[in-house]
Design an enzyme around this catalytic site. Structure first.
Site, mmCIF file in Angstrom:
data_model
loop_
_atom_site.group_PDB
_atom_site.id
_atom_site.type_symbol
_atom_site.label_atom_id
_atom_site.label_comp_id
_atom_site.label_asym_id
_atom_site.label_seq_id
_atom_site.Cartn_x
_atom_site.Cartn_y
_atom_site.Cartn_z
ATOM 1 N N GLU A 60 4.509 -2.517 7.358
ATOM 2 C CA GLU A 60 5.329 -1.522 6.683
ATOM 3 C C GLU A 60 4.928 -0.111 7.098
ATOM 4 O OE1 GLU A 60 3.844 -4.129 5.313
ATOM 5 O OE2 GLU A 60 5.568 -5.389 4.817
ATOM 6 N N HIS A 129 6.851 -9.629 -6.448
ATOM 7 C CA HIS A 129 8.266 -9.566 -6.050
ATOM 8 C C HIS A 129 9.104 -8.991 -7.190
ATOM 9 C CE1 HIS A 129 6.511 -12.880 -3.669
ATOM 10 N NE2 HIS A 129 7.273 -12.439 -2.701
#
Ligand SMILES: Cc1ncc(C[n+]2csc(CCOP(=O)(O)OP(=O)(O)O)c2C)c(N)n1
Ligand SMILES: [Mg+2]
Lengths: 338, 413
Positions: A60, A129
């Site tokens: 990322e 998540h």
């Protein structure tokens, strides 16, 4: 106009922009051939090729940094971070670089990067998540922060974000991808086709960044909220038979204080709701701003409804999620006060 | 000749509808790679990073300098643990389909990596796994009921309902808590190993990362710290070719092996046939000896294949040929160890079938036991107020207040 769910609307926004502007590129993990784990970029690589829609390494920090470099060299990158929970390896690049590049170079360099990322819970995703980290981006000077609550806004805001020369962190409440969700997991899922804002123009249009929306007009009190909680709050107020005005913030930065404060000044009562943890959450900024501007109009203390200040636990998803029961308690308290 | 730069996009050898192609995979014959002394200088053994250490040949015979000469009984235990891992995985997969658990991740085809490595290490060695290393737990003797209760988030869940299924931990077994965020464990294992060296302990640390996750900066932090401090650590890249839908070329595997990153940092790098139980065992023993004798870290790349879907949320038919795994040149780790034992005269198809049946029964009985403590859909349920514990050692006032609010919300106020 076409019926679109949130996924289709976001896909359509990128499709429109890839088609209109050769500088637009889309990059991220699993987003090219596969079309993304939530299928938001489905078909884009087939249509625009591997040099415009790029699968990336799982890094990322690398994704954001590369997007900055691309942006500096004339491209207009749309980076996907697979889950907001995985944005942190890119946080330094966002906070120290992306947010400040224009400022530190006195406007000579900038990177028009849009970072899209799914956020929020309600999909049994556990603590990695389910997060809603909008506040830790809103806190950083130089980032625009957006979170839509319906397909129409999602497409218009995403196009506006891509066209914006400033960096935008674009949160997608994943529980809303397939339909408006009122917070009750036991009820049959409602599709976007049953919702007026599931009607989306096929071509180019924008929803301005920095403008809140009145999701529902009303006079009993104002609920200031965004993302999934717009729908939860609507259902909670309806259940109580309250004529609530619901302000969908849509853009956390820059914040549309005029719309928010005008509503609270009129109703005199306010509940703020978000899914993120409560402590130093974005609700604190909202409450402070409203208090500063509407103090003399308030008939009751402003209350916040939020996720608890714990990680998002897998087994207790619905005890954690600020569902209708939590909203109702706050609405009652605010209505009974004063 | 091109007159301008051009963006290269890594090639994925075969997509759905195409014929599987593994012609690009560089293999060495079994027995072909030399075995240096575990104390060798990393700069002198860079060939280990480009070759492929293999012990079992195609006929199931163990050959060459890396042959670990294990006792037959240890081979049988290894086979048992690999098979148990597989039977357990299959059962959990089926149960996820029935809705009793929310999510699951299988390790089909990669069982040798975890099982052989756990067997080659000592119980005091500290393991920092990824989510596809359930074989470590099984090889270290963890009761299946414990694993199942975690997967069920039930009243005997070691994580008290806080973690997604398969993100286990086992303090007594020296297996660290698994993070849902990729790669974070890798440099932490190095820190643990540095502490072992500082404190004069004999134990080593080992960690596992997918080839996809090796793209994260944390991977590089791990290699650098391990190299700088010569930490007693074994760093494993499990190259199972896929990271969800993304082929390993996108993690840098097209240009160079993952093992070759070791020598770049001055670390021994070693590439091994990850489906060869004996080879994995042998290289792990070598790396452990290297670490324990003060010669520092080893980066091991296990060449294997993710035989199953990424997780129960994934459908690999969308991005790779349906029968891709059937064409994988390095075969199946269970089958290969089984053939080896049969060849030694120490195993048979009948015994194998008997073992399978026994393990199926064991898994079924464990499941029955585990569900007594609750499932996602059936009581008993964990107390939701556990959610507020362990955020801090002692619950601060704001969490006490929220705990009380939740009680009121649930009509218990
Ligand atoms: C920091 C971070 N980014 C992204 C993800 C989402 N994600 C989970 S598993 C995965 C693929 C990992 O592939 P690999 O490392 O090769 O391991 P494998 O699944 O093959 O065992 C991705 C992208 C994550 N969990 N954490
Ligand atoms: Mg992998």
């Amino acid at each position: 106009m076409a019926q679109m769910n949130l996924i289709h609307a976001l896909n359509s926004a990128m499709d429109v922009m890839l088609g209109r502007d050769p500088a637009v590129v889309v990059l991220g993990e699993d987003i090219g051939y596969f079309g993304g784990v939530f299928r938001v970029t489905e078909g884009l690589q087939r249509k625009y090729g591997e040099h415009r829609v790029l699968d990336t390494p799982i890094a990322e920090g690398g994704i954001i940094a590369a997007a900055i470099g691309m942006g500096v060299n004339g491209l207009r990158p749309v980076a996907e971070i697979q889950f907001a929970d995985y944005i942190y390896p890119g946080y330094d690049q966002i906070v120290s670089e992306l947010a400040r590049l224009r400022y530190r170079s006195a406007g000579e360099f900038f990177a028009p990067v849009t970072v899209r990322t799914p956020c929020g819970g309600g999909i049994r995703g556990g603590q990695t998540h389910s997060q809603s980290p909008e506040a830790i981006f809103a806190h950083v000077s130089g980032l625009k922060v957006v979170m839509p609550s319906n397909p129409y806004d999602a497409k218009g805001l995403l196009i506006a974000s891509i066209e914006d020369d400033d960096p935008v962190i674009f949160f997608e409440p994943k529980r809303l991808y397939n339909g408006p969700f009122d917070g009750n997991p036991n009820q049959a899922a409602v599709p976007w086709s049953a919702h007026p804002l599931g009607e989306v123009p096929e071509g180019h249009y924008t929803v301005p960044i920095g403008k809140a929306a009145i999701a529902r007009a009303g006079s009993d009190l104002t609920i200031v909220t965004y993302g999934t909680m717009v729908h939860v709050c609507e259902a909670a107020a309806r259940g109580l038979g309250l004529d609530a005005e619901i302000v969908d913030v849509r853009t956390m930065v820059p914040l549309d204080t005029d719309t928010i404060c005008a509503s609270v000044a009129r109703t005199g009562r306010c509940v703020i709701a978000h899914e993120a943890t409560r402590f130093a959450g974005f609700g604190a900024e909202l409450a402070a701003t409203i208090q500063e501007q509407c103090f003399w109009n308030l008939e009751a203390p402003i209350l916040r409804v939020a996720g608890w200040d714990t990680p998002y636990p897998h087994a207790f998803e619905w005890e954690y999620f600020p569902g209708q029961a939590r909203v109702v308690r706050a609405l009652r308290t605010v209505m009974e006060a004063g | 000749m091109p007159t301008r730069s051009r963006l290269h996009v890594p090639v994925t050898p075969a997509r759905p509808g195409e014929i599987s192609d593994f012609s690009w995979l560089r293999l060495s014959p079994a027995g072909a790679i030399a075995r240096p002394e575990p104390g060798a200088r990393s700069g002198d053994i860079t060939f280990l990073a480009d070759g492929l250490v293999r012990v079992l040949d195609d006929a199931g015979e163990a050959i060459g300098p890396w042959h670990p000469h294990l006792e037959v009984q240890d081979l049988q235990i290894g086979l048992r643990h690999m098979l148990l891992t597989r039977v357990f995985d299959d059962r959990m997969q089926r149960i996820q389909r029935s809705g009793k658990i929310s999510f699951y991740m299988r390790s089909l085809g990669e069982e040798a990596v975890s099982v052989a490595q756990a067997q080659a290490l000592r119980p005091a060695d500290m393991l920092f796994p990824s989510y596809r290393n359930q074989g470590l737990q099984i090889a270290r003797g963890r009761p299946l009921v414990d694993l199942m209760c975690q997967v069920l988030s039930n009243t005997r869940d070691m994580c008290k309902g806080r973690q997604l299924p398969v993100l286990y931990h086992w303090r007594e077994g020296n297996i660290f808590s698994i993070s849902g965020n990729l790669a974070t464990q890798f440099p932490q294992a190095v820190g643990w190993a540095m502490a072992a060296a500082i404190r004069g302990q004999d134990a080593v640390a080992a960690s596992w990362i997918g080839e996809g996750a090796s793209a994260e900066a944390d991977f590089h932090h791990a290699l650098l710290f391990a190299s700088v401090y010569r930490a007693p650590v074994i760093l494993n890249v499990v190259n199972n070719q896929w990271a969800i839908s993304t082929f390993q070329g996108f993690a840098g595997g097209e240009q160079r092996t993952f093992a070759a990153r070791g020598p770049g940092y001055g670390i021994a790098g070693l590439r091994v046939d990850g489906n060869d139980f004996l080879a994995v065992h042998a290289v792990t023993q070598w790396a452990a000896e290297r670490a324990r004798t003060g010669h520092g870290p080893t980066l091991i790349e296990h060449v294997t294949y993710r035989g199953a879907a990424h997780s129960t949320s994934d459908d690999p038919a969308r991005y790779r040929p349906r029968d891709d795994y059937q064409h994988w040149p390095l075969g199946d780790p269970v089958e290969r160890l089984k053939q080896h034992l049969i060849r030694l005269g120490e195993w048979s198809e009948e015994r194998h079938a008997g073992l399978s049946a026994e393990l199926e029964d064991h898994v079924a009985a464990s499941w029955k036991e585990a569900t007594r403590f609750g499932t996602l859909t059936d009581p008993p349920r964990l107390d939701p107020h556990l959610m507020f514990e362990d955020v801090f050692r002692e619950m601060p006032p704001h969490l006490r207040r929220q705990d009380a609010e939740l009680r009121a919300e649930r009509g218990q106020g």
